[in-house]
Enzyme design. Sequence first.
Site, PDB file in Angstrom:
ATOM      1  N   LYS A 226       0.439   4.790   6.702  1.00 55.72           N
ATOM      2  CA  LYS A 226       0.016   5.607   5.494  1.00 55.72           C
ATOM      3  C   LYS A 226       0.749   7.051   5.572  1.00 55.72           C
ATOM      4  O   LYS A 226       1.384   7.313   6.630  1.00 55.72           O
ATOM      5  CB  LYS A 226      -1.626   5.939   5.877  1.00 55.72           C
ATOM      6  CG  LYS A 226      -2.193   4.173   5.790  1.00 55.72           C
ATOM      7  CD  LYS A 226      -2.357   3.517   4.560  1.00 55.72           C
ATOM      8  CE  LYS A 226      -3.096   2.144   4.669  1.00 55.72           C
ATOM      9  NZ  LYS A 226      -2.848   1.401   3.501  1.00 55.72           N
TER      10      LYS A 226
ATOM     11  N   SER B 142       0.670  -1.305  -0.111  1.00 53.28           N
ATOM     12  CA  SER B 142       0.107  -0.005  -0.029  1.00 53.28           C
ATOM     13  C   SER B 142       0.767   1.166   0.055  1.00 53.28           C
ATOM     14  O   SER B 142       0.222   2.302  -0.350  1.00 53.28           O
ATOM     15  CB  SER B 142      -0.999  -0.036   1.221  1.00 53.28           C
ATOM     16  OG  SER B 142      -0.227   0.032   2.479  1.00 53.28           O
TER      17      SER B 142
END
Length: 232
Positions: free
Chosen positions: A114, A44
């Site tokens: 993230k 990701s």
Amino acid sequence: MGEKPERKRRPFWQELPLLLVVALVLTVLVKTFLVQVFSIPSDSMQNTLQPGDRVAVDKLTPWFGAEPERGEVVVFRDPSDWLAGQPTSRPNVVQDVLSQIGLMPSADARNLIKRVIGIGGDTVECRRGGPVTVNGKALQEPYLYPGNTPCDDKPFGPLKVPAHTIWVMGDHRQDSLDSRWHMDDPKTHGFVPVDDVVGRAVAVVWPVGRWATLPVPKTFDQPGIGDQRPAA
């Protein structure tokens, strides 16, 4: 007057257990309060981070009340079953011991990593075919995975980021179940509480060939992006 007898030194093998205990205590303190190494579990955050990379995470700054800033890469605890259904590996005894003292990442930790896009008080938005905007300022995102769009798979906004929360997105935008995919969650609505943030990832430390720092991209410093101050 007689001389004071010289104190006899212990043999090294007798001091070794004490030295090991001191080293262990210092390692645990560093892991708990200063820096810890985390393993990247997924795609990701490509190409900024690759699966299997080890990143050093600054855990000290949050102790002084500092909150995450736009553009930082942060590790945070799963805020509301974001990892539901995703398997975790089972550590062996050696891995478990090493992870407890901070020499190896925990194999079963429910953490995510993230990039912070918006902080409390910001307005974030991304329309299909357009860029991500923060407080009306378009982001130039050179860190995006090659061939990815900013948000064509999941547009959003405009959304006001609540106080003491952050809006996060993966750099591999089309392979990241980030804030956008949890907007319907009744608990978080896609926003990550600052209290769930473990710390900021500051550098890739392993493998050796990928050593690199993780600075904040310049696009987050553009004039006007921070004119709307975070909510109190």
